[in-house]
Design an enzyme around this catalytic site. Structure first.
Site, short mmCIF file in Angstrom:
data_model
loop_
_atom_site.label_atom_id
_atom_site.label_comp_id
_atom_site.label_asym_id
_atom_site.label_seq_id
_atom_site.Cartn_x
_atom_site.Cartn_y
_atom_site.Cartn_z
N HIS A 63 0.81 -1.22 0.00
CA HIS A 63 0.00 0.00 0.00
C HIS A 63 0.85 1.27 0.00
CE1 HIS A 63 -3.02 -2.64 2.42
NE2 HIS A 63 -3.15 -2.85 1.13
N LYS A 72 6.27 6.73 6.94
CA LYS A 72 5.75 5.89 8.01
C LYS A 72 6.88 5.33 8.87
CE LYS A 72 1.84 4.21 5.29
NZ LYS A 72 1.23 3.03 4.63
N TYR A 132 1.67 2.40 13.32
CA TYR A 132 2.19 3.28 12.26
C TYR A 132 2.16 4.72 12.78
CZ TYR A 132 -0.21 -0.30 9.30
OH TYR A 132 -0.71 -1.44 8.72
N ASP A 169 -6.87 -6.22 -1.76
CA ASP A 169 -5.49 -6.61 -2.06
C ASP A 169 -5.43 -7.75 -3.07
OD1 ASP A 169 -4.55 -4.63 -0.41
OD2 ASP A 169 -4.01 -5.97 1.24
#
Length: 192
Positions: A63, A72, A132, A169
């Site tokens: 992603h 991130k 995250y 996904d």
């Protein structure tokens, strides 16, 4: 804060190893201290924290967000995952290359993925809590990704993986099938 920093095979992707103080009662560590990370070059402000919980075999990824790309800082607070970063910056010398590492609740290592990298992981423990810290807020209309098992990228996932994949996904395209305007541009280290 005592923090070891290791460069990876991808430019800008860093592995942070915090100092863990443990004894018979458990452990203590600092998850984040601005000055320590700034000394390693991580100076962007974090504007959003996310927490996901996943069962063994879950694969999330690969992603990214575009055009408002997210940097991130990722880590595991419970369990064990195989974590992956893929360079998706058009024109980058390492475009399409990946780096993978184990993140777990024993070493407490953290992986920094600058903006311009796709991210994914698979869960190796019965359950994993994954955190995250993001430099840009999540924008659903900019959510993007490509196939976790894209043969052109060739991520070597753990051999015993029985993947549990979301419908989104499972339907993701290959990296090479994304239109050029769906990817960030490499301009000597900066995104455009």
């Amino acid at each position: 804060m005592s923090l070891a920093v290791e460069e990876t095979s991808l430019p800008g992707v860093l592995l942070f190893k915090p100092r863990v103080f443990g004894d018979h009662r458990g452990f203590f560590l600092e998850l984040f201290r601005e000055g320590a990370y700034a000394a390693a070059g991580l100076t962007q402000p974090f504007v959003q924290d996310n927490h996901s919980r996943s069962a063994r075999g879950t694969v999330r990824g690969l992603h990214y967000q575009h055009p408002d790309a997210q940097g991130k800082l990722v880590f595991v607070t419970r369990g064990r995952v195989f974590d992956v970063a893929v360079d998706i910056r058009r024109g980058s010398p390492t475009f399409g290359q990946w780096f993978g590492t184990i993140l777990d609740d024993e070493t407490h290592c953290q992986l920094w993925l600058p903006a311009g990298y796709a991210h994914g992981f698979c869960v190796l423990s019965d359950v994993a809590d994954f955190m995250y810290k993001c430099t840009e807020v999540y924008k659903p209309e900019q959510d993007a990704g490509f196939a976790w098992n894209d043969p052109d990228v060739g991520v070597v996932w753990p051999a015993d993986l029985a993947p549990i994949i979301s419908a989104k996904d499972a339907a993701a395209p290959r990296l090479r099938d994304l239109a050029p305007d769906q990817l960030p541009i490499f301009t000597g280290g900066k995104l455009s």
